[in-house]
Design a protein around this motif. Structure first.
Motif, PDB file in Angstrom:
ATOM      1  N   ASP A  27       1.347  -0.985   0.399  1.00 57.94           N
ATOM      2  CA  ASP A  27       0.261   0.126   0.282  1.00 57.94           C
ATOM      3  C   ASP A  27       0.807   1.624   0.155  1.00 57.94           C
ATOM      4  OD1 ASP A  27       0.090  -0.687   2.773  1.00 57.94           O
ATOM      5  OD2 ASP A  27      -0.111   1.508   2.765  1.00 57.94           O
ATOM      6  N   GLU A  63      -5.824  -5.080   0.902  1.00 59.03           N
ATOM      7  CA  GLU A  63      -7.146  -4.265   0.787  1.00 59.03           C
ATOM      8  C   GLU A  63      -6.777  -3.012   1.315  1.00 59.03           C
ATOM      9  OE1 GLU A  63      -9.833  -6.322   3.548  1.00 59.03           O
ATOM     10  OE2 GLU A  63      -9.646  -7.860   2.382  1.00 59.03           O
ATOM     11  N   LEU A  64      -5.916  -2.564   1.952  1.00 54.53           N
ATOM     12  CA  LEU A  64      -5.433  -1.229   1.792  1.00 54.53           C
ATOM     13  C   LEU A  64      -5.123  -0.566   0.643  1.00 54.53           C
ATOM     14  CD1 LEU A  64      -5.089   0.473   4.186  1.00 54.53           C
ATOM     15  CD2 LEU A  64      -2.550  -0.030   4.850  1.00 54.53           C
ATOM     16  N   GLN A  66      -5.907  -1.287  -1.897  1.00 53.22           N
ATOM     17  CA  GLN A  66      -7.024  -0.518  -3.338  1.00 53.22           C
ATOM     18  C   GLN A  66      -8.109   0.223  -2.789  1.00 53.22           C
ATOM     19  OE1 GLN A  66      -9.520  -3.725  -4.807  1.00 53.22           O
ATOM     20  NE2 GLN A  66      -8.990  -5.109  -4.395  1.00 53.22           N
ATOM     21  N   GLU A  67      -7.801   0.404  -1.565  1.00 55.02           N
ATOM     22  CA  GLU A  67      -8.819   1.519  -0.566  1.00 55.02           C
ATOM     23  C   GLU A  67      -8.028   2.744  -0.884  1.00 55.02           C
ATOM     24  OE1 GLU A  67     -10.160  -0.586   3.211  1.00 55.02           O
ATOM     25  OE2 GLU A  67      -9.242   1.924   3.887  1.00 55.02           O
ATOM     26  N   LYS A  68      -6.288   2.839  -0.539  1.00 55.13           N
ATOM     27  CA  LYS A  68      -5.840   3.819  -0.743  1.00 55.13           C
ATOM     28  C   LYS A  68      -6.003   4.628  -2.543  1.00 55.13           C
ATOM     29  CE  LYS A  68      -1.855   3.912   2.360  1.00 55.13           C
ATOM     30  NZ  LYS A  68      -0.516   3.825   2.646  1.00 55.13           N
ATOM     31  N   SER A  70      -7.912   4.155  -4.622  1.00 53.78           N
ATOM     32  CA  SER A  70      -9.540   4.210  -5.284  1.00 53.78           C
ATOM     33  C   SER A  70      -9.784   5.913  -4.140  1.00 53.78           C
ATOM     34  CB  SER A  70     -10.535   3.335  -4.908  1.00 53.78           C
ATOM     35  OG  SER A  70     -11.345   3.475  -3.289  1.00 53.78           O
ATOM     36  N   ARG A  71      -9.578   5.357  -2.832  1.00 55.08           N
ATOM     37  CA  ARG A  71      -9.476   7.113  -2.749  1.00 55.08           C
ATOM     38  C   ARG A  71      -8.979   8.432  -3.388  1.00 55.08           C
ATOM     39  NH1 ARG A  71      -6.662   6.796   2.496  1.00 55.08           N
ATOM     40  NH2 ARG A  71      -8.032   4.744   3.473  1.00 55.08           N
ATOM     41  N   SER A  72      -7.340   8.066  -3.631  1.00 57.48           N
ATOM     42  CA  SER A  72      -6.908   9.289  -4.522  1.00 57.48           C
ATOM     43  C   SER A  72      -7.251   9.116  -5.963  1.00 57.48           C
ATOM     44  CB  SER A  72      -4.682   8.615  -4.567  1.00 57.48           C
ATOM     45  OG  SER A  72      -5.557   8.747  -2.614  1.00 57.48           O
TER      46      SER A  72
END
Ligand SMILES: [Zn+2]
Ligand SMILES: [Zn+2]
Length: 295
Positions: A27, A63-64, A66-68, A70-72
């Motif tokens: 991540d 998962e982190l 992917q989260e990061k 998509s957030r950016s």
């Protein structure tokens, strides 16, 4: 006035990134991409590129990532490790290479990455036809073993070094046709490789001619990614030597012309410029953005 608005909107959407390291935790690549000024995309290796084996992905880390991402608002891509050779005439080597391709498609899936850059490989002196047959069978096997995946294999045009497969647009088309799965395949166009194998990109006219030829031979609808690299080697020399943007034989004028082609406005751009004392990744991204009129 209306026209100008359309142009600036299209430019705003433009994705430009660079290859970033996953060292430490996967991540962290997202943080590095942000720090380097990437917009919309960046590229990673999902594991060490010089090893055959890969540590299994840590699920919370994936998962982190992917989260990061998509957030950016990043749509990252991945690149296959260097060791496999999908065009190898050696049966054992070939099948081990296919195993890595299958593994990498699965890892991309777990990381939410939808494009995997793959080299055509080297036929090692057997024949170009044999090389074609090998890469086609490798991709077919990998697609067959990962049914239901939405990861697209992005075959990258090669620089035309000795025994390499996939340097001419005709070969690129031929291989894609033989694989025959349009949903799971596409092209990554590398500017340094295209230039080294004889496609000119140094002026508006030549860049236009090259992209027109690509469209007529392969089809722009098959193009999903552009690797933006300048070239230390001169046109047609058949040598894969990346240079910093603007400092090589393609030069600022070439990249400005290439970036201005309206046909390419939706295609994400990823830099794979060298790591050396001359320039850093941040400077290369900033320079590409300047040539894209993004800064
Ligand atoms: Zn490349
Ligand atoms: Zn290269």
């Amino acid at each position: 006035m209306e026209n100008r608005q359309v142009v600036s909107l299209a430019r705003f959407k433009r994705s430009v990134g660079i290859h970033v390291s996953i060292a430490g935790k996967v991540d962290l690549a997202v943080d590095r991409a942000l720090e380097l000024g990437c917009i919309g995309t960046f590229q990673i290796f999902t594991c060490s590129p010089r090893r055959w084996t890969a540590k299994p992905l840590d699920e919370p880390q994936a998962e982190l990532f992917q989260e990061k991402a998509s957030r950016s608002k990043f749509a990252p891509v991945a690149h296959m490790p260097y060791m496999p050779n999908l065009a190898s005439p050696d049966g054992k080597f070939h099948s081990e290479s296919v195993d890595v391709l299958i593994r990498e498609i699965k890892r991309c899936g777990a990381l939410g990455i939808s494009g995997l850059v793959v080299h055509y490989g080297s036929h090692m002196g057997s024949s170009i036809e044999d090389g074609h047959a090998r890469i086609v069978s490798a991709c077919k096997k990998a697609i067959g073993s990962t049914q239901g995946s939405n990861v697209r294999i992005l075959l990258e045009n090669s620089a035309g070094t000795r025994n390499s497969v996939g340097s001419k647009f005709e070969d690129v088309r031929n291989v894609l046709d033989c694989i025959g799965d349009e949903k799971r395949t596409g092209v990554c166009f590398d500017t340094c490789h295209a230039f080294a194998s004889g496609y000119d990109l140094r002026t508006t006219e030549s860049a236009q001619k090259t992209i027109l030829e690509f469209d007529e031979t392969v089809g722009l609808e098959r193009l999903f990614l552009i690797h933006v690299n300048d070239s230390k080697a001169d046109i047609g020399e058949g040598r894969d030597r990346h240079e910093h943007i603007g400092l090589g034989k393609i030069g600022d004028k070439g990249f400005r012309s290439f970036f201005a082609l309206k046909e390419l406005i939706d295609i994400p751009l990823v830099l794979e410029t060298p790591i050396d004392q001359k320039l850093g990744d941040k400077e290369n991204v900033a320079h590409a953005k300047k040539l894209l009129d993004l800064e």
